[in-house]
Design a protein around this motif. Structure first.
Motif, PDB file in Angstrom:
ATOM      1  N   PHE A 231      -9.983   7.163  15.970  1.00 32.72           N
ATOM      2  CA  PHE A 231     -11.159   7.214  15.092  1.00 32.72           C
ATOM      3  C   PHE A 231     -12.466   6.984  15.859  1.00 32.72           C
ATOM      4  O   PHE A 231     -13.444   7.713  15.654  1.00 32.72           O
TER       5      PHE A 231
ATOM      6  N   ARG B 111     -13.799  10.032  17.695  1.00 32.93           N
ATOM      7  CA  ARG B 111     -14.325  11.065  16.788  1.00 32.93           C
ATOM      8  C   ARG B 111     -15.667  10.639  16.210  1.00 32.93           C
ATOM      9  O   ARG B 111     -16.578  11.448  16.078  1.00 32.93           O
TER      10      ARG B 111
ATOM     11  N   TYR C  74      -4.107   7.667  13.803  1.00 33.35           N
ATOM     12  CA  TYR C  74      -5.405   7.947  13.184  1.00 33.35           C
ATOM     13  C   TYR C  74      -6.456   6.911  13.578  1.00 33.35           C
ATOM     14  O   TYR C  74      -7.552   7.265  14.027  1.00 33.35           O
ATOM     15  N   PHE C  75      -6.127   5.631  13.418  1.00 32.07           N
ATOM     16  CA  PHE C  75      -7.124   4.587  13.697  1.00 32.07           C
ATOM     17  C   PHE C  75      -7.441   4.486  15.198  1.00 32.07           C
ATOM     18  O   PHE C  75      -8.551   4.150  15.572  1.00 32.07           O
ATOM     19  N   GLU C  76      -6.455   4.804  16.030  1.00 30.22           N
ATOM     20  CA  GLU C  76      -6.672   4.738  17.480  1.00 30.22           C
ATOM     21  C   GLU C  76      -7.704   5.780  17.941  1.00 30.22           C
ATOM     22  O   GLU C  76      -8.493   5.533  18.838  1.00 30.22           O
TER      23      GLU C  76
ATOM     24  N   ASN D 273       0.832  -1.200   0.000  1.00 30.35           N
ATOM     25  CA  ASN D 273       0.000   0.000   0.000  1.00 30.35           C
ATOM     26  C   ASN D 273       0.871   1.257   0.000  1.00 30.35           C
ATOM     27  O   ASN D 273       1.629   1.489   0.936  1.00 30.35           O
ATOM     28  N   PRO D 274       0.779   2.096  -1.034  1.00 28.80           N
ATOM     29  CA  PRO D 274       1.618   3.306  -1.061  1.00 28.80           C
ATOM     30  C   PRO D 274       1.047   4.462  -0.240  1.00 28.80           C
ATOM     31  O   PRO D 274       1.699   5.475  -0.057  1.00 28.80           O
ATOM     32  N   PHE D 275      -0.179   4.300   0.232  1.00 29.26           N
ATOM     33  CA  PHE D 275      -0.803   5.374   1.013  1.00 29.26           C
ATOM     34  C   PHE D 275      -0.497   5.196   2.498  1.00 29.26           C
ATOM     35  O   PHE D 275      -0.216   4.086   2.957  1.00 29.26           O
ATOM     36  N   SER D 276      -0.569   6.272   3.219  1.00 27.04           N
ATOM     37  CA  SER D 276      -0.363   6.190   4.678  1.00 27.04           C
ATOM     38  C   SER D 276      -1.379   7.098   5.377  1.00 27.04           C
ATOM     39  O   SER D 276      -2.110   7.847   4.721  1.00 27.04           O
ATOM     40  N   THR D 277      -1.406   6.994   6.693  1.00 23.00           N
ATOM     41  CA  THR D 277      -2.331   7.831   7.482  1.00 23.00           C
ATOM     42  C   THR D 277      -1.539   8.616   8.527  1.00 23.00           C
ATOM     43  O   THR D 277      -0.416   8.223   8.859  1.00 23.00           O
ATOM     44  N   PRO D 278      -2.098   9.680   9.064  1.00 22.23           N
ATOM     45  CA  PRO D 278      -1.415  10.381  10.169  1.00 22.23           C
ATOM     46  C   PRO D 278      -1.257   9.436  11.365  1.00 22.23           C
ATOM     47  O   PRO D 278      -2.060   8.513  11.534  1.00 22.23           O
TER      48      PRO D 278
END
Lengths: 182, 151
Positions: free
Chosen positions: B32, B35, B28-30, B20-25
């Protein structure tokens, strides 16, 4: 349906355990759905918005969910529809003279901060973005998520034969794009 | 090795692989779930947001009036205090009953004088008449000013 999904669905129907069960459902699917959405909308911020809207819709309509339909295909279907609607709204609201949403997505990809791929990977993503909508969805779901055509058929409401043809055309177009870029 | 993998995946061309070439800050998932919970609560209890949303145009209007008032009042107060003061003292004259009566009497006299000159003779005013009117105006102003000084 996995035993874990069955347990979550049972708890979702009980008012006392509904909140906890929904939290379990989010934990089980948030990452898979995020990456599915992200490959459609490209931008992280947009993917975050769409993922929240997806789970919001799931929360509101969970009582109407029919257990004979697979939970995972149902969630993917909602996420896909939310992502495509988001792009359509974005295109309508855009003041830029864009003929095609793919141009907007290529620009988003180039400006995206959360992209760790090299130049080849960027070209590869551009090739995927430039595919027609259905082919792009099918390619991403098959290539990255390895989703069975049978499940994909339920998610995209398309016959398995048409999905296989879409994947084949997508591969050919990406191949051609990569050759031209080399 | 890559070719074998591509053939297995029915991808007979060179592709950068499935990583996967994409990433997240970070985190982020923790964060989520929290929010999302906040968004659900906001949707289910929209009362506070709804009231603010409804009042927004009225609040905007009030804010605009305040800004216009401040833009006029503050420079006048700071840069032209004498004019502001004079204006204030004039108001004081008007507030007193005697001053008010004097002004009303003068206006009344002036009105009758002017009316008689116009209606009794011709529609057009002669230059002399205009000069008389102006002289009367000055006279009246002086009278009012003198009245204000006396008070």
């Amino acid at each position: 349906m996995s035993p874990e999904e069955q347990k979550i669905l049972r708890n979702l129907k009980d008012e006392n355990s509904k909140n906890r069960a929904f939290n379990d459902l989010v934990n089980l699917y948030k990452q898979r759905l995020y990456w599915h959405i992200r490959k459609i909308v490209i931008s992280h911020d947009d993917a975050d918005d769409v993922l929240q809207n997806t789970f919001l819709k799931v929360w509101k309509s969970i009582d109407n969910f029919r257990s004979e339909a697979g939970l995972y295909t149902w969630l993917y279907r909602i996420a896909t529809n939310e992502a495509l609607s988001f792009l359509k709204q974005k295109q309508k609201r855009s003041i830029l003279p864009l003929n095609d949403v793919s141009e907007y997505l290529v620009e988003t990809l180039k400006a995206e901060n959360h992209f760790s791929g090299d130049e080849i990977q960027q070209k590869f993503q551009e090739a995927i973005i430039r595919l027609p909508e259905k082919q792009r969805l099918v390619f991403n779901m098959k290539y990255y998520d390895d989703i069975k055509y049978q499940d994909m058929s339920k998610i995209l409401d398309t016959s398995e034969g048409a999905l296989k043809a879409s994947y084949h055309h997508a591969v050919k177009k990406i191949e051609e794009f990569m050759r031209n870029q080399a | 090795m890559r070719d074998d993998k591509n053939i297995q995946n029915n991808n007979p061309f060179e592709m950068p692989g499935k990583e996967n070439p994409f990433s997240t800050p970070e985190g982020y998932f923790e964060s989520f779930n929290d929010r999302l919970q906040g968004k659900i609560e906001e949707q289910e209890n929209p009362q506070k947001g709804k009231v603010l949303h409804m009042l927004r145009p009225a609040l905007g209007l009030v804010a605009s009036f305040l800004v216009v008032f401040l833009l006029l009042y503050v420079p006048l107060k700071i840069y032209m205090p004498k004019i502001a003061e004079q204006y204030y003292s004039k108001e004081q004259v008007v507030d007193t009953t005697e001053g008010m009566e004097a002004i009303l009497a003068e206006i009344e006299d002036q009105f009758f004088l002017f009316e008689s000159t116009v209606t009794n003779e011709t529609e057009e005013l002669e230059p002399d008449q205009i000069m008389d009117c102006i002289a009367m105006e000055i006279k009246d102003y002086d009278l009012i000013f003198a009245e204000s000084l006396n008070n």
